[in-house]
Scaffold this motif. Sequence first.
Motif, PDB file in Angstrom:
ATOM      1  N   SER A 337      61.085  -7.051 -14.097  1.00 15.10           N
ATOM      2  CA  SER A 337      59.848  -7.835 -13.972  1.00 15.10           C
ATOM      3  C   SER A 337      60.120  -9.333 -14.117  1.00 15.10           C
ATOM      4  O   SER A 337      59.638 -10.144 -13.319  1.00 15.10           O
ATOM      5  CB  SER A 337      58.836  -7.375 -15.015  1.00 15.10           C
ATOM      6  OG  SER A 337      57.616  -8.073 -14.871  1.00 15.10           O
ATOM      7  N   LYS A 348      52.068  -7.908  -8.253  1.00 10.61           N
ATOM      8  CA  LYS A 348      52.339  -6.716  -9.048  1.00 10.61           C
ATOM      9  C   LYS A 348      51.264  -5.658  -8.829  1.00 10.61           C
ATOM     10  O   LYS A 348      50.076  -5.953  -8.874  1.00 10.61           O
ATOM     11  CB  LYS A 348      52.419  -7.092 -10.536  1.00 10.61           C
ATOM     12  CG  LYS A 348      53.552  -8.073 -10.849  1.00 10.61           C
ATOM     13  CD  LYS A 348      53.654  -8.358 -12.335  1.00 10.61           C
ATOM     14  CE  LYS A 348      54.720  -9.397 -12.644  1.00 10.61           C
ATOM     15  NZ  LYS A 348      56.072  -8.957 -12.273  1.00 10.61           N
ATOM     16  N   ASP A 350      50.446  -1.503 -10.031  1.00  6.61           N
ATOM     17  CA  ASP A 350      50.778  -0.473 -11.008  1.00  6.61           C
ATOM     18  C   ASP A 350      50.008   0.779 -10.624  1.00  6.61           C
ATOM     19  O   ASP A 350      48.835   0.910 -10.927  1.00  6.61           O
ATOM     20  CB  ASP A 350      50.377  -0.991 -12.399  1.00  6.61           C
ATOM     21  CG  ASP A 350      50.279   0.107 -13.434  1.00  6.61           C
ATOM     22  OD1 ASP A 350      51.227   0.886 -13.544  1.00  6.61           O
ATOM     23  OD2 ASP A 350      49.248   0.170 -14.137  1.00  6.61           O
ATOM     24  N   GLY A 382      59.928   2.230 -11.903  1.00  6.17           N
ATOM     25  CA  GLY A 382      58.922   2.767 -12.810  1.00  6.17           C
ATOM     26  C   GLY A 382      59.266   4.117 -13.380  1.00  6.17           C
ATOM     27  O   GLY A 382      60.413   4.576 -13.344  1.00  6.17           O
ATOM     28  N   HIS A 390      55.738   0.909 -10.402  1.00  7.43           N
ATOM     29  CA  HIS A 390      55.379  -0.498 -10.325  1.00  7.43           C
ATOM     30  C   HIS A 390      55.810  -0.969  -8.937  1.00  7.43           C
ATOM     31  O   HIS A 390      57.007  -1.130  -8.666  1.00  7.43           O
ATOM     32  CB  HIS A 390      56.056  -1.292 -11.437  1.00  7.43           C
ATOM     33  CG  HIS A 390      55.660  -0.819 -12.795  1.00  7.43           C
ATOM     34  ND1 HIS A 390      54.349  -0.815 -13.216  1.00  7.43           N
ATOM     35  CD2 HIS A 390      56.376  -0.308 -13.821  1.00  7.43           C
ATOM     36  CE1 HIS A 390      54.280  -0.336 -14.442  1.00  7.43           C
ATOM     37  NE2 HIS A 390      55.495  -0.009 -14.828  1.00  7.43           N
TER      38      HIS A 390
END
Length: 482
Positions: A337, A348, A350, A382, A390
């Motif tokens: 990240s 980003k 999620d 992720g 992610h």
Amino acid sequence: MSAVADVPSLLRDAVGEAGLITDPADMGRYLTDWRNAYSGRAAAVVRPGTTEEVAAVVRTCRDAGVAVVPQGGNTGLCGGSMPDDSGRQVVLSLDRMRRVRGIDPVNQTVTVEAGVVLQAVQEAAAAEGCLFPLSLGSEGSCTVGGNLATNAGGTGVLRYGNMRDLTLGLEVVLPDGRIWNGLRGLRKDNTGYDLKHLFIGAEGTLGVITAAVLKLFPAVRSRATAWVALPSPQAAVDLIGIVRALCGDRLTGFEIMSRQSVDFVLAHRAGVRDPLDAVHPWYVLVELGDTLPDAGLGGLLEAALEEAFERDVAADAVVASGSAQVAELWGLREGISEAQNFEGPSLKHDVTVPVSSIPAFVEQTDRALQKAVPGIRIVTYGHIGDGNLHYNLSKPAGSDDDDFRAVAEELARVVYDSTSSFDGSISAEHGLGQSKRDVIADYKDAYELELMRGLKQLFDPDGLMNPGKVLPREDGVARAER
């Protein structure tokens, strides 16, 4: 004098001089998030030191008709703890409420206040020979209150569950200033509605969580960790099946990373190196854990990898030979990240889909993104064991930052539409905050949203508790902002 102008002096009566910040310079760090992605203005920042002071603050603001924005470690990614730009809201920071109220190794529970930093909970548990398993990249600065407000997940969900699974009881200040004491360390309690689950994941829109009883587990005394190169996401899904079948609940971590993700870390993080000689399109970091000090995990992991090689699932692998190498491998995963920020805007996302759908989802989404922006760099990583990816995006090499930001909403829709087509969720563990507040209306059942609004109306009829977050605006304007 207006009610808002009067509020700071009333808050001073509630929390004392040490608990109130009104100077714009001193308020600054509470009014901008850690990524500088969201910012706002506030009438005051209030820092109560006890639950009773939190209740007094909430009552004072309710009586004045002033909105309250609860804030923990301010490490969120969706702007959920930021005030708006009106300058009329009050930020309620829990950063003075940092007491570990008690730990019970026999009952395997710890009771902590909402402002306790996650790492401090882990350390308090370890001092008693126990484990608190929630683990995040921001664990040195995020707080228990924020973890609860967003139902945080992290790398241990595969074995231990997310924050909802790790919580037995809560203490909450409701929007009318009353205190609900639900701090019970019980694993069985069938006396009606389990109210704590209404507040976990609500992002402070239904009340202010001030303390929690959290589950502890026996300490992990042996680990085995491997870095595995794979040809595809399908191979990752196949590999987790192999490892689960052989190792059962000893599997505590299974993290997937695209090569693009690893390249960014290698380019921008000091002290890391590629664990393997050849370049591969995908990798997973696999970790086993056991409470026994000599559980033979290395042999188990090697047996699983041997089967993976025999089935052409894995292309290469390295099993960590010591704690230093384990830290190096996790450094590659945890550095993604931050490393992406060096490559320009980081968009980003999620999301979560069923584990079985991950290969098709990645193929479909990557294809659609490349069509939308040829050359886009897709940073996918992720917690594949629980279906959480992610799905972060970086601009094509050499392109303009502003041009890329201009298509952020379009690209988000590509990711979310694809997620929805696989019956997934557009927020796996980061929450909705303000960034996904309105877009969720297109991906969540209308009746489900109606039920959520009904709960909000029941708990917070004046709309003063963290307005403008989680729930889509009605007619384009949140009630407390009219």
